[in-house]
Design an enzyme around this catalytic site. Structure first.
Site, PDB file in Angstrom:
ATOM      1  N   GLU A   1      -7.018   4.829   7.577  1.00  0.00           N
ATOM      2  CA  GLU A   1      -6.767   6.255   7.297  1.00  0.00           C
ATOM      3  C   GLU A   1      -7.986   6.890   6.617  1.00  0.00           C
ATOM      4  O   GLU A   1      -8.260   8.071   6.805  1.00  0.00           O
ATOM      5  CB  GLU A   1      -5.494   6.401   6.452  1.00  0.00           C
TER       6      GLU A   1
ATOM      7  N   SER B   1       2.875  -2.305  10.387  1.00  0.00           N
ATOM      8  CA  SER B   1       4.324  -2.361  10.617  1.00  0.00           C
ATOM      9  C   SER B   1       4.906  -3.754  10.355  1.00  0.00           C
ATOM     10  O   SER B   1       5.788  -4.202  11.093  1.00  0.00           O
ATOM     11  CB  SER B   1       4.670  -1.865  12.021  1.00  0.00           C
TER      12      SER B   1
ATOM     13  N   LYS C   1       0.166   4.238  -0.238  1.00  0.00           N
ATOM     14  CA  LYS C   1      -0.465   5.459   0.309  1.00  0.00           C
ATOM     15  C   LYS C   1      -0.222   6.619  -0.659  1.00  0.00           C
ATOM     16  O   LYS C   1      -0.150   6.402  -1.859  1.00  0.00           O
ATOM     17  CB  LYS C   1       0.046   5.747   1.718  1.00  0.00           C
TER      18      LYS C   1
ATOM     19  N   HIS D   1      -9.616   1.368   4.503  1.00  0.00           N
ATOM     20  CA  HIS D   1      -8.358   1.526   5.250  1.00  0.00           C
ATOM     21  C   HIS D   1      -8.621   2.461   6.435  1.00  0.00           C
ATOM     22  O   HIS D   1      -9.397   3.402   6.327  1.00  0.00           O
ATOM     23  CB  HIS D   1      -7.273   2.102   4.329  1.00  0.00           C
TER      24      HIS D   1
ATOM     25  N   GLY E   1       1.976   2.145  10.678  1.00  0.00           N
ATOM     26  CA  GLY E   1       2.946   3.233  10.540  1.00  0.00           C
ATOM     27  C   GLY E   1       3.610   3.634  11.843  1.00  0.00           C
ATOM     28  O   GLY E   1       4.277   4.663  11.918  1.00  0.00           O
TER      29      GLY E   1
ATOM     30  N   GLU F   1      -5.959  -4.891  10.305  1.00  0.00           N
ATOM     31  CA  GLU F   1      -4.938  -3.870  10.540  1.00  0.00           C
ATOM     32  C   GLU F   1      -5.242  -3.145  11.845  1.00  0.00           C
ATOM     33  O   GLU F   1      -6.047  -2.201  11.863  1.00  0.00           O
ATOM     34  CB  GLU F   1      -4.920  -2.853   9.397  1.00  0.00           C
TER      35      GLU F   1
ATOM     36  N   ASN G   1       0.880  -1.175   0.000  1.00  0.00           N
ATOM     37  CA  ASN G   1       0.000   0.000   0.000  1.00  0.00           C
ATOM     38  C   ASN G   1       0.911   1.216   0.000  1.00  0.00           C
ATOM     39  O   ASN G   1       1.501   1.553   1.023  1.00  0.00           O
ATOM     40  CB  ASN G   1      -0.891  -0.015   1.248  1.00  0.00           C
TER      41      ASN G   1
HETATM   42  C1  PEP Z   1      -0.938   0.148   5.803  1.00  0.00           C
HETATM   43  O1  PEP Z   1      -0.866   1.293   5.410  1.00  0.00           O
HETATM   44  O2  PEP Z   1      -1.863  -0.559   5.426  1.00  0.00           O
HETATM   45  C2  PEP Z   1       0.117  -0.329   6.709  1.00  0.00           C
HETATM   46  C3  PEP Z   1      -0.013  -1.512   7.237  1.00  0.00           C
HETATM   47  O3  PEP Z   1       1.175   0.513   6.932  1.00  0.00           O
HETATM   48  P1  PEP Z   1       2.544   0.145   7.697  1.00  0.00           P
HETATM   49  O4  PEP Z   1       3.037  -1.162   7.130  1.00  0.00           O
HETATM   50  O5  PEP Z   1       3.481   1.287   7.371  1.00  0.00           O
HETATM   51  O6  PEP Z   1       2.233   0.042   9.137  1.00  0.00           O
END
Ligand code: PEP
Length: 251
Positions: free
Chosen positions: A96, A211, A11, A94, A172, A166, A9
């Site tokens: 976000e 992460s 972003k 997501h 992040g 998630e 992803n």
């Molecule tokens: C994501 O944006 O879906 C995500 C899991 O980000 P990160 O791996 O940076 O935590």
């Protein structure tokens, strides 16, 4: 047996030049991967993905889609438009988008319905905040998010989904759910899917996101119900993304 799926992803990151170098480094590192690989990129770069990845082993997709099929919805991108660029996947819900754009689980479900109607695979994200986890509400929260989705789908559509667990507090942040914590939620989600369609539940890939990095991917991906990863930060570095794919190939 479900094949593992690793999805980047990106972003709101990238440029034509940076994408070209990242995609070529990823492709150089993959000849015949023993897992599925995809990148979900900002919508303006879908044409570039189609051009550069066209006949290769890396699939591509978008990070959001409209809940409407077409019409006067300024700024929205319809599922049919994503299909025009040969997307296989689209991320919906997501955290976000749930947080910064106020997307409800009902809206997320409508987006998934649009994606499925255009032959796309929606990667539907669910996850709890830190406060919800600490209050012991994780299963209730992800259960409600998943049920809103299942209520909008026909039983035979369930096998066409990908779910991404998630935990919001892990995205992040460098904090990762332990493999045991993640497995517990993945097993819960699969049981919820099974209650709706037991055969489909065995086919649906449930990805972990939050992460995931080269140094924790192996252990996470070794869990029985973790079928892959949705990768943010580490998907922007070819070496890290390839290392996570390599971990998926050995599980
Ligand atoms: C994501 O944006 O879906 C995500 C899991 O980000 P990160 O791996 O940076 O935590």
């Amino acid at each position: 047996m479900r094949q593992k799926l690793i999805v980047g992803n990106w972003k709101m990151n990238g440029s034509l030049a940076a994408n070209a170098s990242l995609l070529s480094a990823i492709e150089r590192g993959l000849s015949a991967p023993r897992c599925q690989v995809a990148v979900c990129v900002p919508a303006p770069y879908l044409a570039q993905c189609q051009q550069l990845l066209g006949n290769g082993v890396v699939a591509w997709g978008a990070q959001d889609v409209s809940a409407q099929a077409e019409g006067a919805y300024t700024g929205e991108v319809a599922a049919g438009m994503l299909q025009d660029f040969a997307c296989r996947y689209v991320i919906v819900g997501h955290s976000e988008r749930r947080t910064y754009h106020g997307e409800s689980s009902d809206l997320v479900a409508k987006k998934a319905v649009q994606a499925l109607a255009s032959g796309l695979v929606p990667i539907v994200c669910v996850g709890e905040t830190l406060a919800q986890r600490e209050a012991g509400q994780t299963e209730q929260v992800v259960g409600e998010q998943l049920q809103a989705l299942l209520a909008a789908l026909a039983k035979d559509e369930i096998s066409n989904l990908v779910i991404a667990y998630e935990p919001v507090w892990a995205i992040g942040t460098g904090r990762t759910a332990t493999p045991e914590m993640a497995q517990q939620v993945h097993a819960f989600l699969r049981a919820q899917l099974a209650a709706a369609n037991s055969e489909a539940a065995q086919q649906v890939a449930i990805l972990y996101g939050g992460s995931m990095k080269p140094d924790n991917a192996q252990q996470l991906l070794a869990q029985a119900d973790i079928d892959g990863g949705l990768i943010g930060g580490a998907a922007l570095k070819a070496q890290d993304f390839l290392a996570i794919i390599a971990a998926a190939e050995t599980n």
